[in-house]
Each structure stands twice: as structure tokens, then as C-alpha cells.
Design an enzyme around this catalytic site. Structure first.
Site, PDB file in Angstrom:
ATOM      1  N   ASP A  95      72.238 -44.655  24.868  1.00  0.00           N
ATOM      2  CA  ASP A  95      71.659 -45.257  26.068  1.00  0.00           C
ATOM      3  C   ASP A  95      71.683 -44.310  27.250  1.00  0.00           C
ATOM      4  O   ASP A  95      72.415 -43.320  27.277  1.00  0.00           O
ATOM      5  CB  ASP A  95      72.477 -46.486  26.473  1.00  0.00           C
ATOM      6  CG  ASP A  95      73.835 -46.100  27.078  1.00  0.00           C
ATOM      7  OD1 ASP A  95      74.596 -45.384  26.410  1.00  0.00           O
ATOM      8  OD2 ASP A  95      74.108 -46.498  28.237  1.00  0.00           O
ATOM      9  N   ASP A 147      78.190 -41.895  17.606  1.00  0.00           N
ATOM     10  CA  ASP A 147      76.762 -41.617  17.770  1.00  0.00           C
ATOM     11  C   ASP A 147      76.514 -40.137  18.052  1.00  0.00           C
ATOM     12  O   ASP A 147      75.733 -39.483  17.380  1.00  0.00           O
ATOM     13  CB  ASP A 147      76.142 -42.499  18.873  1.00  0.00           C
ATOM     14  CG  ASP A 147      76.900 -42.440  20.208  1.00  0.00           C
ATOM     15  OD1 ASP A 147      77.959 -41.777  20.292  1.00  0.00           O
ATOM     16  OD2 ASP A 147      76.431 -43.062  21.180  1.00  0.00           O
ATOM     17  N   PHE A 195      69.874 -34.603  27.418  1.00  0.00           N
ATOM     18  CA  PHE A 195      70.368 -35.973  27.365  1.00  0.00           C
ATOM     19  C   PHE A 195      69.479 -36.779  26.438  1.00  0.00           C
ATOM     20  O   PHE A 195      68.271 -36.866  26.629  1.00  0.00           O
ATOM     21  CB  PHE A 195      70.440 -36.611  28.752  1.00  0.00           C
ATOM     22  CG  PHE A 195      71.318 -37.825  28.742  1.00  0.00           C
ATOM     23  CD1 PHE A 195      72.704 -37.686  28.848  1.00  0.00           C
ATOM     24  CD2 PHE A 195      70.785 -39.088  28.572  1.00  0.00           C
ATOM     25  CE1 PHE A 195      73.534 -38.809  28.787  1.00  0.00           C
ATOM     26  CE2 PHE A 195      71.611 -40.209  28.513  1.00  0.00           C
ATOM     27  CZ  PHE A 195      72.984 -40.068  28.617  1.00  0.00           C
ATOM     28  N   GLY A 203      77.465 -47.109  21.162  1.00  0.00           N
ATOM     29  CA  GLY A 203      76.419 -46.180  20.714  1.00  0.00           C
ATOM     30  C   GLY A 203      76.192 -46.096  19.219  1.00  0.00           C
ATOM     31  O   GLY A 203      75.091 -45.768  18.786  1.00  0.00           O
ATOM     32  N   ASP A 209      79.655 -34.790  22.332  1.00  0.00           N
ATOM     33  CA  ASP A 209      79.228 -33.934  23.432  1.00  0.00           C
ATOM     34  C   ASP A 209      80.407 -33.016  23.766  1.00  0.00           C
ATOM     35  O   ASP A 209      80.610 -31.995  23.127  1.00  0.00           O
ATOM     36  CB  ASP A 209      78.803 -34.845  24.592  1.00  0.00           C
ATOM     37  CG  ASP A 209      78.207 -34.099  25.772  1.00  0.00           C
ATOM     38  OD1 ASP A 209      78.184 -32.856  25.752  1.00  0.00           O
ATOM     39  OD2 ASP A 209      77.763 -34.757  26.724  1.00  0.00           O
ATOM     40  N   ARG A 219      68.678 -48.213  24.027  1.00  0.00           N
ATOM     41  CA  ARG A 219      69.466 -48.247  22.788  1.00  0.00           C
ATOM     42  C   ARG A 219      68.654 -48.708  21.582  1.00  0.00           C
ATOM     43  O   ARG A 219      68.954 -48.349  20.452  1.00  0.00           O
ATOM     44  CB  ARG A 219      70.651 -49.212  22.930  1.00  0.00           C
ATOM     45  CG  ARG A 219      71.755 -48.735  23.838  1.00  0.00           C
ATOM     46  CD  ARG A 219      73.022 -49.558  23.563  1.00  0.00           C
ATOM     47  NE  ARG A 219      73.987 -49.464  24.645  1.00  0.00           N
ATOM     48  CZ  ARG A 219      74.893 -48.500  24.775  1.00  0.00           C
ATOM     49  NH1 ARG A 219      74.946 -47.520  23.885  1.00  0.00           N
ATOM     50  NH2 ARG A 219      75.742 -48.480  25.785  1.00  0.00           N
ATOM     51  N   LYS A 228      76.470 -31.920  19.689  1.00  0.00           N
ATOM     52  CA  LYS A 228      75.903 -30.910  20.610  1.00  0.00           C
ATOM     53  C   LYS A 228      76.578 -29.558  20.478  1.00  0.00           C
ATOM     54  O   LYS A 228      76.068 -28.569  21.025  1.00  0.00           O
ATOM     55  CB  LYS A 228      75.996 -31.410  22.059  1.00  0.00           C
ATOM     56  CG  LYS A 228      75.009 -32.530  22.386  1.00  0.00           C
ATOM     57  CD  LYS A 228      74.974 -32.852  23.868  1.00  0.00           C
ATOM     58  CE  LYS A 228      74.028 -34.004  24.176  1.00  0.00           C
ATOM     59  NZ  LYS A 228      74.182 -34.510  25.555  1.00  0.00           N
TER      60      LYS A 228
HETATM   61  P1  IMP Z   1      82.104 -36.818  24.635  1.00  0.00           P
HETATM   62  O1  IMP Z   1      83.350 -37.598  24.828  1.00  0.00           O
HETATM   63  O2  IMP Z   1      81.791 -35.901  25.790  1.00  0.00           O
HETATM   64  O3  IMP Z   1      82.058 -36.078  23.299  1.00  0.00           O
HETATM   65  O4  IMP Z   1      80.898 -37.831  24.680  1.00  0.00           O
HETATM   66  C1  IMP Z   1      80.707 -38.730  23.665  1.00  0.00           C
HETATM   67  C2  IMP Z   1      80.099 -40.021  24.149  1.00  0.00           C
HETATM   68  O5  IMP Z   1      79.311 -39.837  25.327  1.00  0.00           O
HETATM   69  C3  IMP Z   1      79.153 -40.564  23.087  1.00  0.00           C
HETATM   70  O6  IMP Z   1      79.802 -41.522  22.303  1.00  0.00           O
HETATM   71  C4  IMP Z   1      78.027 -41.165  23.895  1.00  0.00           C
HETATM   72  O7  IMP Z   1      78.285 -42.519  24.144  1.00  0.00           O
HETATM   73  C5  IMP Z   1      78.025 -40.407  25.200  1.00  0.00           C
HETATM   74  N1  IMP Z   1      77.014 -39.326  25.204  1.00  0.00           N
HETATM   75  C6  IMP Z   1      77.211 -37.996  25.122  1.00  0.00           C
HETATM   76  N2  IMP Z   1      76.063 -37.312  25.145  1.00  0.00           N
HETATM   77  C7  IMP Z   1      75.090 -38.234  25.255  1.00  0.00           C
HETATM   78  C8  IMP Z   1      73.641 -38.168  25.305  1.00  0.00           C
HETATM   79  O8  IMP Z   1      73.001 -37.098  25.245  1.00  0.00           O
HETATM   80  N3  IMP Z   1      73.003 -39.342  25.420  1.00  0.00           N
HETATM   81  C9  IMP Z   1      73.647 -40.549  25.467  1.00  0.00           C
HETATM   82  N4  IMP Z   1      74.979 -40.668  25.404  1.00  0.00           N
HETATM   83  C10 IMP Z   1      75.696 -39.521  25.296  1.00  0.00           C
HETATM   84 MG    MG Z   2      77.194 -44.213  25.801  1.00  0.00          MG
END
Ligand code: IMP
Ligand code: MG
Length: 182
Positions: free
Chosen positions: A168, A110, A161, A54, A113, A174, A141
Site C-alpha cells: 500500500d 511482502d 516505491f 502487506g 526494504d 493493496r 530491494k
Molecule cells: P523494512 O522494515 O524497511 O524492510 O520494510 C518492510 C516493510 O515496509 C514492508 O513489510 C512493507 O510493509 C513496507 N515497505 C517497504 N518498501 C515498500 C514499498 O516499496 N512499497 C510499499 N511498502 C513498502
Molecule cells: Mg506497509
């Protein structure tokens, strides 16, 4: 002809709205590059570590806005499949061979979340003995407090999202030069 390019890039798939335009992104990434440039000097032996896939476009633009000598490497961690919800599982598919010992390391993400990715990856990197370890995230977020808050954040992201500029959905979108919601 942006509209035509967009249609061609989307292959008929629909986006909800553009959240951060190409111009917004470009401006903010340049600002982040200059903030980072002021926070280090050449002796820090900066290593910019992109979390793939990402971060690939963000990293490419960010390093060009950093006015310091630096090295680039990547880390591959997979936390999502063809799903919009974090599985909470994380696999390290590739870890950098570059030594982190004594260096200033910036992990480029990127979007943050749930924070699971950073919470799992950063302790592994910390073990490799960097002089400092910081995170630079394009989007955040702000779902919950993290063990590792990014030092640099491009934009606070809506709880939707998002796709484009590296992000992606099931590998689509992407390559869009802007960030949109699905
Ligand atoms: P986390 O581990 O929940 O913080 O998620 C982080 C990873 O999930 C990021 O590096 C992204 O690859 C993916 N991700 C989280 N939210 C989104 C989104 O809204 N769109 C696309 N990819 C996301
Ligand atoms: Mg991803």
C-alpha cells in the site's frame, strides 16, 4: 477490460508503471510454492506466518501452491505510517497464539526494504522455540545485507516505491492484482 478495471480501482490516482504483471506474479508464486513443497515434509508441521497487512494476498496465493499440510497464522507489525520512508520503529500489534515450539515456521513478508522489520521480528519468533525459522519474501530491494536473509525471494525489486498485490501507500492500492511503482 483490464484498463477499465484499473481505472476503477485507482480512483483517478496515477501509477508510474507496472513492474510485475498479474501473470508474472502468478507464475512466480506458484514456483515458490513448489520450491517450498520440496523443502519440507508432512512431519515438519509447517506453520506459515503472514506479516500483515502487506502479505495478505501473497500468503493467500502461496499457501494454495504449497502441497503439504500446514497451518496459517498472522503477525501484525507496523513500521510505516503514511510515509514512503521507514521510520525504523516497529510495533508488534498482534503476536500469534499458535505455538511455534518444534515446528517449521515460514514468515511471509511482502517486501524487504531496510530489513528492520525482519531484524526485529525474527529474534522474537526465535525465542518461541521453532524447529526451523525461514523467511519467504515476495520482493527484496537488496538495500543492505540482513541478519536474516530470506530463503525464498520472489523478485528482486527496483529501488522505487511499489504498490499493489498487498502493498500500500497510505492504505491505497493493496487490492491491485499487479505490482506497480508510484
Ligand atoms: P523494512 O522494515 O524497511 O524492510 O520494510 C518492510 C516493510 O515496509 C514492508 O513489510 C512493507 O510493509 C513496507 N515497505 C517497504 N518498501 C515498500 C514499498 O516499496 N512499497 C510499499 N511498502 C513498502
Ligand atoms: Mg506497509
Amino acid at each position: 477490460m483490464p484498463a477499465l478495471t484499473e481505472n476503477t480501482q485507482l480512483g483517478g490516482q496515477k501509477l508510474k508503471r507496472i513492474v510485475f504483471s498479474e501473470v508474472d506474479v502468478r507464475r512466480r508464486v506458484r514456483e515458490m510454492g513448489s520450491e517450498i513443497s520440496k523443502s519440507y515434509d508432512a512431519r515438519d508441521r509447517l506453520l506459515v506466518l503472514g506479516l500483515l497487512k502487506g502479505s495478505f494476498l501473497f500468503l493467500a496465493d502461496l499457501v494454495r501452491a504449497i502441497e503439504l499440510p500446514l497451518h496459517v497464522d498472522f503477525l501484525v507489525a507496523a513500521s510505516y505510517g503514511a510515509d514512503k520512508v521507514s521510520s525504523g520503529e516497529l510495533r508488534l500489534l498482534y503476536a500469534p497464539e499458535t505455538s511455534l515450539e518444534g515446528r517449521a515456521v515460514i514468515v511471509v513478508e511482502d517486501i524487504v526494504d531496510s530489513g528492520h522489520t525482519l531484524n526485529r521480528v525474527l529474534p522474537l519468533l526465535r525465542e518461541r522455540g521453532p524447529e526451523s525459522l525461514e523467511v519467504c519474501a515476495l520482493l527484496h530491494k537488496r538495500i543492505q545485507p540482513l541478519d536474516w536473509e530470506p530463503r525464498w525471494v520472489g523478485f528482486d525489486a527496483p529501488h522505487e516505491f511499489l504498490v499493489g498485490y498487498g502493498l500500500d501507500y497510505a492504505e491505497d492500492f493493496r487490492h491491485l492484482p499487479y505490482i506497480a511503482s508510484l
